[in-house]
Design a protein around this motif. Sequence first.
Motif, short mmCIF file in Angstrom:
data_model
loop_
_atom_site.label_atom_id
_atom_site.label_comp_id
_atom_site.label_asym_id
_atom_site.label_seq_id
_atom_site.Cartn_x
_atom_site.Cartn_y
_atom_site.Cartn_z
N UNK A 192 0.83 -1.20 0.00
CA UNK A 192 0.00 0.00 0.00
C UNK A 192 0.87 1.26 0.00
N UNK A 193 0.21 2.39 -0.12
CA UNK A 193 0.93 3.66 -0.10
C UNK A 193 1.59 3.89 1.25
N UNK A 194 1.10 3.20 2.28
CA UNK A 194 1.68 3.33 3.61
C UNK A 194 2.77 2.29 3.88
N UNK A 195 2.99 1.41 2.89
CA UNK A 195 4.05 0.41 3.04
C UNK A 195 3.60 -0.92 3.60
N UNK A 196 2.29 -1.10 3.76
CA UNK A 196 1.78 -2.37 4.27
C UNK A 196 1.85 -3.40 3.14
N UNK A 197 2.39 -4.57 3.44
CA UNK A 197 2.59 -5.59 2.41
C UNK A 197 1.69 -6.80 2.65
N UNK A 198 1.43 -7.49 1.55
CA UNK A 198 0.64 -8.71 1.60
C UNK A 198 1.21 -9.66 0.56
N UNK A 199 1.30 -10.95 0.91
CA UNK A 199 1.91 -11.93 0.02
C UNK A 199 1.00 -13.14 -0.15
N UNK A 200 1.09 -13.74 -1.31
CA UNK A 200 0.46 -15.04 -1.51
C UNK A 200 1.19 -16.05 -0.63
N UNK A 201 0.46 -17.03 -0.14
CA UNK A 201 1.07 -18.04 0.73
C UNK A 201 2.24 -18.75 0.05
N UNK A 202 2.12 -18.95 -1.25
CA UNK A 202 3.13 -19.71 -1.98
C UNK A 202 4.47 -18.99 -2.09
N UNK A 203 4.50 -17.68 -1.86
CA UNK A 203 5.76 -16.93 -1.98
C UNK A 203 6.21 -16.32 -0.67
N UNK A 204 5.40 -16.47 0.36
CA UNK A 204 5.74 -15.91 1.67
C UNK A 204 7.13 -16.37 2.08
N UNK A 205 7.93 -15.47 2.59
CA UNK A 205 9.28 -15.72 3.09
C UNK A 205 10.31 -15.92 1.98
N UNK A 206 9.87 -15.96 0.73
CA UNK A 206 10.82 -16.08 -0.39
C UNK A 206 10.88 -14.79 -1.21
N UNK A 207 9.75 -14.11 -1.34
CA UNK A 207 9.66 -12.89 -2.13
C UNK A 207 9.51 -11.68 -1.21
N UNK A 208 10.03 -10.55 -1.66
CA UNK A 208 9.88 -9.29 -0.92
C UNK A 208 9.50 -8.18 -1.88
N UNK A 209 8.41 -7.50 -1.57
CA UNK A 209 7.98 -6.36 -2.38
C UNK A 209 8.39 -5.08 -1.68
N UNK A 210 8.81 -4.10 -2.46
CA UNK A 210 9.18 -2.81 -1.90
C UNK A 210 8.88 -1.73 -2.95
N UNK A 211 8.94 -0.49 -2.52
CA UNK A 211 8.67 0.61 -3.44
C UNK A 211 9.54 1.80 -3.12
N UNK A 212 9.80 2.59 -4.15
CA UNK A 212 10.54 3.84 -4.01
C UNK A 212 9.65 4.92 -4.60
N UNK A 213 8.97 5.66 -3.74
CA UNK A 213 8.02 6.65 -4.22
C UNK A 213 8.71 7.79 -4.99
N UNK A 214 9.93 8.10 -4.63
CA UNK A 214 10.65 9.16 -5.33
C UNK A 214 10.90 8.78 -6.78
N UNK A 215 11.01 7.47 -7.04
CA UNK A 215 11.27 6.99 -8.40
C UNK A 215 10.01 6.41 -9.05
N UNK A 216 8.88 6.44 -8.33
CA UNK A 216 7.64 5.84 -8.86
C UNK A 216 7.88 4.40 -9.30
N UNK A 217 8.60 3.66 -8.49
CA UNK A 217 9.01 2.30 -8.87
C UNK A 217 8.66 1.31 -7.76
N UNK A 218 8.19 0.14 -8.19
CA UNK A 218 7.94 -0.95 -7.26
C UNK A 218 8.83 -2.12 -7.66
#
Length: 119
Positions: free
Chosen positions: A51-77
């Motif tokens: 989310x815009x506040x940095x709250x993350x949610x993952x599918x069970x199948x990727x939990x603990x293996x994948x990490x999502x992040x964002x850089x708002x200054x670069x408009x990049x996820x």
Amino acid sequence: VQLVESGGGLVQPGGSLRLSCAASGRSFSSADMGWYRQAPGKQRDMVATITSFGRTNYADSVQARFTISRDNAKNTVYLQMNSLKPEDTAVYYCHVQIRLPFGYVDDYWGQGTQVTVSS
């Protein structure tokens, strides 16, 4: 509005890849962003969202293996994918959702990037 994904490719099982999605055309600092994937013959499924506040949610199948992040200054996820498995093989799509007044939303999708996990 344009979403451009990069970072897909061929990797061996157990390997890592980092996907990037650069958004342009407006500011996305208040938008929810995420990654979805679609394997041949299957529906498109959520992989991870942030989310815009940095709250993350993952599918069970990727939990603990994948990490999502964002850089708002670069408009990049980003999606950091570790310990990849053959079942992670799919086309990965970037998604952005902007909330509008009165409960409406604007949805944007990238063109997709292929991730293949194979020895």
